[in-house]
Design an enzyme around this catalytic site. Sequence first.
Site, mmCIF file in Angstrom:
data_model
loop_
_atom_site.group_PDB
_atom_site.id
_atom_site.type_symbol
_atom_site.label_atom_id
_atom_site.label_comp_id
_atom_site.label_asym_id
_atom_site.label_seq_id
_atom_site.Cartn_x
_atom_site.Cartn_y
_atom_site.Cartn_z
ATOM 1 N N ASP A 131 0.816 -1.213 0.000
ATOM 2 C CA ASP A 131 0.000 0.000 0.000
ATOM 3 C C ASP A 131 0.856 1.273 0.000
ATOM 4 O O ASP A 131 2.093 1.212 -0.074
ATOM 5 C CB ASP A 131 -0.943 -0.064 1.219
ATOM 6 C CG ASP A 131 -2.333 0.442 0.898
ATOM 7 O OD1 ASP A 131 -2.458 1.307 0.030
ATOM 8 O OD2 ASP A 131 -3.301 -0.027 1.545
ATOM 9 N N ASP A 188 -10.281 3.399 -3.478
ATOM 10 C CA ASP A 188 -10.970 2.179 -3.036
ATOM 11 C C ASP A 188 -12.383 2.055 -3.602
ATOM 12 O O ASP A 188 -13.149 3.018 -3.630
ATOM 13 C CB ASP A 188 -11.045 2.161 -1.500
ATOM 14 C CG ASP A 188 -9.668 1.981 -0.876
ATOM 15 O OD1 ASP A 188 -8.665 2.013 -1.616
ATOM 16 O OD2 ASP A 188 -9.598 1.821 0.355
HETATM 17 C C1 GLA Z 1 -6.039 1.257 1.396
HETATM 18 C C2 GLA Z 1 -6.167 0.272 0.241
HETATM 19 C C3 GLA Z 1 -7.289 -0.728 0.542
HETATM 20 C C4 GLA Z 1 -6.991 -1.441 1.862
HETATM 21 C C5 GLA Z 1 -6.813 -0.421 2.968
HETATM 22 C C6 GLA Z 1 -6.338 -1.068 4.265
HETATM 23 O O1 GLA Z 1 -7.156 2.096 1.500
HETATM 24 O O2 GLA Z 1 -6.424 0.941 -0.967
HETATM 25 O O3 GLA Z 1 -7.428 -1.650 -0.505
HETATM 26 O O4 GLA Z 1 -5.841 -2.228 1.711
HETATM 27 O O5 GLA Z 1 -5.856 0.569 2.622
HETATM 28 O O6 GLA Z 1 -6.176 -0.131 5.286
#
Ligand code: GLA
Length: 384
Positions: A131, A188
């Site tokens: 990430d 997301d």
């Molecule tokens: C980010 C990523 C998600 C998930 C969250 C976890 O937002 O884009 O897919 O992994 O972190 O905290």
Amino acid sequence: MANTLVHGALPALGWNSWNTFSWKIHEKLIQETADAMISTGLRDAGYEYVVIDDCWSLKERDANGRITADPEKFPGGMKALADYVHSRGLKFGMYSCAGTHTCGGYPGSFDHEFTDAETFASWGVDYLKYDYCYRPASANGENLYRRMAIALRNCGRPILLSACNWGQDNVHQWIRGSGASSFRSTGDIQDNWQSIKNIFLSQIDKTCYEGTGCHNDMDMLVVGMRGNAENTYIAGKDSGCSDMEYSSHFSLWAIMNSPLMIGCDIRNMSDETRTILTNPEILAINQDAECRPPFRVGAWNNNTDLVCLWRPLTGGDYAYACVNFGDTPREASLQLFDIGLPYASGKAFQAHNCITHRDEGLHRERFVCGLESHECKVYRMKLV
Ligand code: GLA
């Protein structure tokens, strides 16, 4: 169906804990999910990774600077859990972050890349989602993915790197050179049709960056979630989609060559969800060995709510997908001249519907199909 070429050559197929469970993860959930991958037929359909997302570790590293699994959530430890997943004929995935902390505030791998890669290898990890939260402002993002890629390539175990920087810093232009196997290209996903549509449309002009070995990850699937999630960002009020919308979401991600990481609770999924996720004809398009990108093809009389994609497949067939984003039924036309087939060739396309599994005739000049609101139809076309 599963990746038999180089590890990561084809888009990854698997399950990830984040969309439904977020921080509420524990050993038993992962074990039951691995079991469900088998009992539901997902493993036989080609899904192979079981991935634990954020919030799995303690908040601090140990005295030796090692990242440690939370003993309350994972009392048996990660090595035993990886062994469990492997014993089911599946691969084990985990999560870390290029910044100092993960998005959930747990230790990130910044400046600990080699130590963490070694730790993951010692546990038997096969896949790492990486990430982008808490990146120091002075650190170059491109270089941070290179750092983890080098560490993983030298940890003594093949660990696939799934980069997740949400499409920032023009990631599609440089990620392939880092050694990563996929790159998250958007923020997301949420469990609603608008989010699916926005993500798909945002990537339609980037398909030329697609190819074997490194894939545009349009985010984990929301198929079958039906508004069930711990995290109210992913599934808040009025969330959830119809089965047709989930089917369209799956088809669009598949033809775009996105990794297909299931996000619903597969221990309790409906027959409709299972049918969507295990459709062998849609999975075959996603897992086609050549990983060719689709191109957009229109027709003068097609409504602007329609998006149609055409893509060559290994062995001479073609995939054609068309989605109707409008609120009323529409008819989608395709003039075969526009995908490179002149009428004078004397050739025709035999259309096979990959959702109904029925043949829909021979077409020499035009191919026309009707689409319900939010419906995506997918055809395998054979030149005869
Ligand atoms: C980010 C990523 C998600 C998930 C969250 C976890 O937002 O884009 O897919 O992994 O972190 O905290």
